[in-house]
Design a protein around this motif. Structure first.
Motif, PDB file in Angstrom:
ATOM      1  N   ALA A   1       0.825  -1.207   0.000  1.00 52.24           N
ATOM      2  CA  ALA A   1       0.000   0.000   0.000  1.00 52.24           C
ATOM      3  C   ALA A   1       0.860   1.259   0.000  1.00 52.24           C
ATOM      4  O   ALA A   1       0.553   2.230  -0.702  1.00 52.24           O
ATOM      5  N   ASP A   2       1.950   1.260   0.753  1.00 48.51           N
ATOM      6  CA  ASP A   2       2.852   2.415   0.776  1.00 48.51           C
ATOM      7  C   ASP A   2       3.487   2.640  -0.600  1.00 48.51           C
ATOM      8  O   ASP A   2       3.602   3.775  -1.062  1.00 48.51           O
ATOM      9  N   SER A   3       3.891   1.552  -1.255  1.00 50.58           N
ATOM     10  CA  SER A   3       4.494   1.655  -2.575  1.00 50.58           C
ATOM     11  C   SER A   3       3.491   2.192  -3.589  1.00 50.58           C
ATOM     12  O   SER A   3       3.821   3.057  -4.421  1.00 50.58           O
ATOM     13  N   VAL A   4       2.259   1.699  -3.528  1.00 54.29           N
ATOM     14  CA  VAL A   4       1.218   2.150  -4.452  1.00 54.29           C
ATOM     15  C   VAL A   4       0.894   3.620  -4.208  1.00 54.29           C
ATOM     16  O   VAL A   4       0.715   4.402  -5.154  1.00 54.29           O
ATOM     17  N   MET A   5       0.818   4.023  -2.948  1.00 54.43           N
ATOM     18  CA  MET A   5       0.464   5.408  -2.629  1.00 54.43           C
ATOM     19  C   MET A   5       1.514   6.382  -3.161  1.00 54.43           C
ATOM     20  O   MET A   5       1.180   7.456  -3.668  1.00 54.43           O
ATOM     21  N   VAL A   6       2.797   6.009  -3.053  1.00 56.65           N
ATOM     22  CA  VAL A   6       3.860   6.854  -3.602  1.00 56.65           C
ATOM     23  C   VAL A   6       3.703   6.992  -5.112  1.00 56.65           C
ATOM     24  O   VAL A   6       3.825   8.090  -5.677  1.00 56.65           O
ATOM     25  N   SER A   7       3.408   5.882  -5.785  1.00 62.58           N
ATOM     26  CA  SER A   7       3.262   5.899  -7.238  1.00 62.58           C
ATOM     27  C   SER A   7       2.049   6.705  -7.678  1.00 62.58           C
ATOM     28  O   SER A   7       2.122   7.501  -8.622  1.00 62.58           O
ATOM     29  N   VAL A   8       0.923   6.534  -6.999  1.00 59.50           N
ATOM     30  CA  VAL A   8      -0.305   7.230  -7.377  1.00 59.50           C
ATOM     31  C   VAL A   8      -0.192   8.733  -7.132  1.00 59.50           C
ATOM     32  O   VAL A   8      -0.656   9.549  -7.937  1.00 59.50           O
ATOM     33  N   ASN A   9       0.433   9.125  -6.038  1.00 55.77           N
ATOM     34  CA  ASN A   9       0.541  10.547  -5.700  1.00 55.77           C
ATOM     35  C   ASN A   9       1.678  11.249  -6.426  1.00 55.77           C
ATOM     36  O   ASN A   9       1.765  12.481  -6.396  1.00 55.77           O
ATOM     37  N   ASN A  10       2.541  10.491  -7.067  1.00 56.17           N
ATOM     38  CA  ASN A  10       3.667  11.085  -7.776  1.00 56.17           C
ATOM     39  C   ASN A  10       3.180  11.958  -8.934  1.00 56.17           C
ATOM     40  O   ASN A  10       2.425  11.521  -9.794  1.00 56.17           O
ATOM     41  N   GLY A  11       3.615  13.218  -8.941  1.00 59.13           N
ATOM     42  CA  GLY A  11       3.243  14.122 -10.014  1.00 59.13           C
ATOM     43  C   GLY A  11       1.926  14.837  -9.836  1.00 59.13           C
ATOM     44  O   GLY A  11       1.501  15.579 -10.729  1.00 59.13           O
ATOM     45  N   THR A  12       1.241  14.652  -8.700  1.00 64.47           N
ATOM     46  CA  THR A  12      -0.029  15.341  -8.452  1.00 64.47           C
ATOM     47  C   THR A  12       0.162  16.412  -7.395  1.00 64.47           C
ATOM     48  O   THR A  12       1.094  16.360  -6.588  1.00 64.47           O
ATOM     49  N   ASP A  13      -0.726  17.381  -7.401  1.00 63.67           N
ATOM     50  CA  ASP A  13      -0.655  18.455  -6.417  1.00 63.67           C
ATOM     51  C   ASP A  13      -0.872  17.889  -5.012  1.00 63.67           C
ATOM     52  O   ASP A  13      -1.681  16.965  -4.828  1.00 63.67           O
ATOM     53  N   PRO A  14      -0.173  18.446  -4.022  1.00 62.54           N
ATOM     54  CA  PRO A  14      -0.308  17.925  -2.642  1.00 62.54           C
ATOM     55  C   PRO A  14      -1.746  17.889  -2.144  1.00 62.54           C
ATOM     56  O   PRO A  14      -2.130  16.979  -1.399  1.00 62.54           O
ATOM     57  N   GLU A  15      -2.556  18.898  -2.544  1.00 66.72           N
ATOM     58  CA  GLU A  15      -3.943  18.919  -2.068  1.00 66.72           C
ATOM     59  C   GLU A  15      -4.796  17.834  -2.699  1.00 66.72           C
ATOM     60  O   GLU A  15      -5.908  17.561  -2.237  1.00 66.72           O
ATOM     61  N   LYS A  16      -4.269  17.206  -3.756  1.00 70.04           N
ATOM     62  CA  LYS A  16      -5.001  16.129  -4.424  1.00 70.04           C
ATOM     63  C   LYS A  16      -4.437  14.751  -4.089  1.00 70.04           C
ATOM     64  O   LYS A  16      -4.850  13.755  -4.694  1.00 70.04           O
ATOM     65  N   HIS A  17      -3.502  14.681  -3.160  1.00 70.35           N
ATOM     66  CA  HIS A  17      -2.952  13.389  -2.773  1.00 70.35           C
ATOM     67  C   HIS A  17      -4.025  12.515  -2.134  1.00 70.35           C
ATOM     68  O   HIS A  17      -4.926  13.009  -1.453  1.00 70.35           O
ATOM     69  N   VAL A  18      -3.915  11.229  -2.347  1.00 66.64           N
ATOM     70  CA  VAL A  18      -4.880  10.277  -1.795  1.00 66.64           C
ATOM     71  C   VAL A  18      -4.187   9.381  -0.767  1.00 66.64           C
ATOM     72  O   VAL A  18      -2.962   9.228  -0.784  1.00 66.64           O
ATOM     73  N   THR A  19      -4.970   8.837   0.114  1.00 66.23           N
ATOM     74  CA  THR A  19      -4.472   7.896   1.121  1.00 66.23           C
ATOM     75  C   THR A  19      -4.905   6.491   0.739  1.00 66.23           C
ATOM     76  O   THR A  19      -6.080   6.253   0.472  1.00 66.23           O
ATOM     77  N   ILE A  20      -3.960   5.582   0.705  1.00 62.94           N
ATOM     78  CA  ILE A  20      -4.238   4.193   0.336  1.00 62.94           C
ATOM     79  C   ILE A  20      -3.821   3.293   1.486  1.00 62.94           C
ATOM     80  O   ILE A  20      -2.703   3.424   2.010  1.00 62.94           O
TER      81      ILE A  20
END
Length: 271
Positions: free
Chosen positions: A209-228
């Motif tokens: 889950a930590d690995s996926v969250m880093v990949s999904v949030n990479n390149g997105t604005d901080p306010e649009k980050h998601v929690t997995i």
């Protein structure tokens, strides 16, 4: 979408579904036994499926623009230029029972027709006219995602999402558009027999889950980050196993320090 999907053209290799798929290849180390069930793949397959006599997925009632279910028996004639076409011989639904291999994830036949005219109570969604590899626009997604989650699988549309994803995707309306606010994707652990299997499965799931969250949030604005985060019924019982040594040493250290300080004070600061 590319950060979530599995088998669609353009999907990231490190997408959520992609990483789970790679992990399930070595279940003895990852404790993940099956590929995930990504709703985004199912939705796009459903939305783009060409409407024919044998396949009736994404449709809406002509009178009120509301969802038309696949089991609604509507006599439809399909015209391509001057010829009538209703080719169902190439329809291939694949085997949805094997979670480890999605194949082509639902090839509903030829989608290269350039013009269609449907006569009947139900009309095909605009998404069924998309070119190969093209995905629904934001407005098309907003209109059809709720229909996909209401669509029951049937012999004329086995990719309906109600049974598999009806409770997995939560929507909310923002600026007049349906937006996905939370979602989950299901996979299965390998067979767990001992306590070590259970807490190691939990540890590996959190690592994934930590690995996926880093990949999904990479390149997105901080306010649009998601929690997995991962979840399974047994996690709550075995979570303590992951920190038991640290918690034990911390408790002993605090106890020894408290005893030493109190004894030192009571003995008049005499060591």
């Amino acid at each position: 979408q590319n950060k979530l999907c599995l088998s669609l053209p353009g999907c990231s290799e490190n997408s959520l579904a992609g990483q789970i798929f790679n992990w399930q290849k070595v279940p003895e180390k990852t404790y993940i036994a099956t590929a995930p069930m990504p709703w985004i793949d199912g939705y796009i397959t459903w939305a783009r499926a060409e409407v024919t006599e044998g396949v009736k997925c994404c449709r809406y009632y002509k009178d009120d623009n509301q969802f038309c279910p696949s089991n609604f028996d509507d006599t439809v004639s399909v015209e391509n230029n001057s010829s009538v076409m209703a080719n169902t011989s190439s329809v291939d639904y694949y085997d949805y029972g094997d979670y480890g291999d999605y194949g082509d994830y639902g090839d509903y036949g030829d989608t290269t027709q350039t013009s269609k005219f449907l006569n009947g109570a139900c009309l095909p969604c605009n998404t069924t006219f998309l070119a190969p590899g093209e995905r629904p626009s934001q407005d098309q997604f907003s209109q059809t995602i709720k229909w996909f989650l209401r669509a029951n699988p049937s012999d004329k549309c086995p990719s309906g999402g109600h049974a598999a994803y009806g409770e997995s995707v939560k929507l909310s309306v923002e600026d007049g558009l349906n937006m996905v606010t939370s979602t989950n994707m299901m996979a299965f652990h390998s067979i767990l027999k001992t306590s070590k299997d259970y807490y190691m499965a939990l540890a590996r799931a959190r690592e994934l889950a930590d690995s996926v969250m880093v990949s999904v949030n990479n390149g997105t604005d901080p306010e649009k980050h998601v929690t997995i985060f991962p979840y399974s019924v047994f996690y709550v019982f075995y979570e303590q196993y992951l920190t038991i040594w640290r918690d034990t040493l911390q408790s002993l250290t605090i106890s020894f320090a408290a005893i030493f300080i109190i004894t030192f004070i009571l003995m008049g600061f005499d060591i």
